[in-house]
Design an enzyme around this catalytic site. Sequence first.
Site, PDB file in Angstrom:
ATOM      1  N   SER A   1      -2.793   1.883   8.081  1.00  0.00           N
ATOM      2  CA  SER A   1      -2.043   0.478   7.689  1.00  0.00           C
ATOM      3  C   SER A   1      -1.487   0.088   9.056  1.00  0.00           C
ATOM      4  O   SER A   1      -1.445   0.913  10.005  1.00  0.00           O
ATOM      5  CB  SER A   1      -1.080   0.559   6.828  1.00  0.00           C
ATOM      6  OG  SER A   1      -0.532  -0.528   6.759  1.00  0.00           O
TER       7      SER A   1
ATOM      8  N   TYR B   1       6.037   4.682   2.204  1.00  0.00           N
ATOM      9  CA  TYR B   1       4.766   4.318   2.529  1.00  0.00           C
ATOM     10  C   TYR B   1       4.345   4.424   3.966  1.00  0.00           C
ATOM     11  O   TYR B   1       3.333   4.916   4.528  1.00  0.00           O
ATOM     12  CB  TYR B   1       4.714   2.874   2.157  1.00  0.00           C
ATOM     13  CG  TYR B   1       3.310   2.061   2.306  1.00  0.00           C
ATOM     14  CD1 TYR B   1       2.395   1.961   1.469  1.00  0.00           C
ATOM     15  CD2 TYR B   1       3.163   1.362   3.483  1.00  0.00           C
ATOM     16  CE1 TYR B   1       1.064   1.696   1.536  1.00  0.00           C
ATOM     17  CE2 TYR B   1       2.020   0.655   3.744  1.00  0.00           C
ATOM     18  CZ  TYR B   1       0.907   0.852   2.504  1.00  0.00           C
ATOM     19  OH  TYR B   1      -0.226   0.283   2.681  1.00  0.00           O
TER      20      TYR B   1
HETATM   21  P1  NAD Z   1      -5.020  -3.011  -4.487  1.00  0.00           P
HETATM   22  O1  NAD Z   1      -3.551  -2.465  -5.332  1.00  0.00           O
HETATM   23  O2  NAD Z   1      -5.373  -4.169  -4.658  1.00  0.00           O
HETATM   24  O3  NAD Z   1      -6.318  -1.811  -4.741  1.00  0.00           O
HETATM   25  C1  NAD Z   1      -5.950  -0.476  -4.725  1.00  0.00           C
HETATM   26  C2  NAD Z   1      -6.949   0.256  -5.819  1.00  0.00           C
HETATM   27  O4  NAD Z   1      -6.472   1.530  -5.567  1.00  0.00           O
HETATM   28  C3  NAD Z   1      -6.471  -0.334  -7.067  1.00  0.00           C
HETATM   29  O5  NAD Z   1      -7.662  -0.657  -8.056  1.00  0.00           O
HETATM   30  C4  NAD Z   1      -5.949   1.099  -7.776  1.00  0.00           C
HETATM   31  O6  NAD Z   1      -6.338   1.448  -9.071  1.00  0.00           O
HETATM   32  C5  NAD Z   1      -6.540   2.160  -6.794  1.00  0.00           C
HETATM   33  N1  NAD Z   1      -5.708   3.353  -6.959  1.00  0.00           N
HETATM   34  C6  NAD Z   1      -4.437   3.578  -6.737  1.00  0.00           C
HETATM   35  N2  NAD Z   1      -3.991   4.746  -7.126  1.00  0.00           N
HETATM   36  C7  NAD Z   1      -5.151   5.438  -7.298  1.00  0.00           C
HETATM   37  C8  NAD Z   1      -5.322   6.692  -7.482  1.00  0.00           C
HETATM   38  N3  NAD Z   1      -4.417   7.454  -7.806  1.00  0.00           N
HETATM   39  N4  NAD Z   1      -6.481   7.310  -7.880  1.00  0.00           N
HETATM   40  C9  NAD Z   1      -7.640   6.097  -7.989  1.00  0.00           C
HETATM   41  N5  NAD Z   1      -7.391   4.916  -7.532  1.00  0.00           N
HETATM   42  C10 NAD Z   1      -6.396   4.655  -7.462  1.00  0.00           C
HETATM   43  O7  NAD Z   1      -4.643  -2.562  -2.945  1.00  0.00           O
HETATM   44  P2  NAD Z   1      -5.284  -3.118  -1.563  1.00  0.00           P
HETATM   45  O8  NAD Z   1      -4.514  -4.158  -0.985  1.00  0.00           O
HETATM   46  O9  NAD Z   1      -6.807  -3.466  -1.765  1.00  0.00           O
HETATM   47  O10 NAD Z   1      -5.277  -1.749  -0.708  1.00  0.00           O
HETATM   48  C11 NAD Z   1      -6.227  -0.913  -0.258  1.00  0.00           C
HETATM   49  C12 NAD Z   1      -5.802   0.068   0.693  1.00  0.00           C
HETATM   50  O11 NAD Z   1      -5.433  -0.919   1.844  1.00  0.00           O
HETATM   51  C13 NAD Z   1      -4.645   0.841   0.419  1.00  0.00           C
HETATM   52  O12 NAD Z   1      -4.785   2.200   0.715  1.00  0.00           O
HETATM   53  C14 NAD Z   1      -3.599   0.063   0.973  1.00  0.00           C
HETATM   54  O13 NAD Z   1      -2.317   0.900   1.171  1.00  0.00           O
HETATM   55  C15 NAD Z   1      -4.202  -0.385   2.238  1.00  0.00           C
HETATM   56  N6  NAD Z   1      -3.332  -1.462   3.001  1.00  0.00           N
HETATM   57  C16 NAD Z   1      -3.472  -2.771   2.150  1.00  0.00           C
HETATM   58  C17 NAD Z   1      -2.767  -3.733   2.770  1.00  0.00           C
HETATM   59  C18 NAD Z   1      -2.391  -5.121   2.223  1.00  0.00           C
HETATM   60  O14 NAD Z   1      -1.826  -5.839   2.726  1.00  0.00           O
HETATM   61  N7  NAD Z   1      -3.102  -5.330   1.167  1.00  0.00           N
HETATM   62  C19 NAD Z   1      -2.318  -3.476   4.390  1.00  0.00           C
HETATM   63  C20 NAD Z   1      -2.519  -2.458   4.841  1.00  0.00           C
HETATM   64  C21 NAD Z   1      -3.086  -1.417   4.483  1.00  0.00           C
END
Ligand code: NAD
Length: 253
Positions: free
Chosen positions: A141, A154
């Site tokens: 991230s 986080y």
């Molecule tokens: P999201 O919550 O929309 O999707 C995350 C998915 O991961 C969900 O479908 C959830 O069910 C799955 N998940 C969570 N825990 C799990 C587990 N224990 N086993 C299996 N599946 C699991 O989130 P997103 O925004 O699409 O994030 C995706 C990645 O990007 C994450 O690693 C997040 O930390 C990272 N990220 C997101 C952002 C943002 O602003 N959205 C910014 C930086 C990093």
Amino acid sequence: MSRLSGKVALITGVASGIGRSAAALFTAEGAQVLGVDRNEVAGQALAATLQAEGQFHFLAADLSTEAACVQAITYCCNTYGRIDILYNNAGIAIIEPFVKTDAEALERVMAVNFKSVFYLCQQAIPKMQQQGGGVVINTASELAIVAQPLYAAYCASKGAVLSFTRALALEYAKENIRINALCPGPIETPMLQGEFAQAADPAQAKAEGIATMPIGRLGDPAEIAQVALFLASDAPALMHGAALVVDGGKTIL
Ligand code: NAD
């Protein structure tokens, strides 16, 4: 020519947000994809749409244990016979004052955001060695690089992913295994929407989030999926251990 034809990709966290977008894009680009997520209903719904377009399988699993990670890689190799791309995308957010984060919450965020990445790599890399190469994309991230109040656990989990990725990239650089970290900025997904919803004034929180973005808007999941596709393709042959920041310029402000 599709950019991932002939490749087998395992993508975690495909039921929502960035992972969902990446699953659709990788499938459209010719990859055989195993999508893994703990959300079985949304994962099966995605499978119903993607199976018509190409080769996509869904595995319902909570990846917070080593056993589940072992099972996911085994399932991928049993289904497709190999694994060329491991895209570790599943993650959870935890937003609260540092002193309120108890042992259980800390364990959960580290287990999902970091330990699953560690164990999935541990299972996938020997297969890639046998195959003569592979690609790993680990989702860190922008918060592995810059900080934000209320995100201590986080940030620590994503810092661990970034540091781990660099160490691993060095260890396997000579074996044609490219391991890089993808560092998204604020992307409009259910995760980020959930973070805004936690604020006293969600609309204000969203406006403040947008104000941190030099491009004047939040990112779209498809914009991260495109960068993941680039990392997964054969194009960035020289990229090993990079932290690819994709954040609309947020971290240069
Ligand atoms: P999201 O919550 O929309 O999707 C995350 C998915 O991961 C969900 O479908 C959830 O069910 C799955 N998940 C969570 N825990 C799990 C587990 N224990 N086993 C299996 N599946 C699991 O989130 P997103 O925004 O699409 O994030 C995706 C990645 O990007 C994450 O690693 C997040 O930390 C990272 N990220 C997101 C952002 C943002 O602003 N959205 C910014 C930086 C990093």
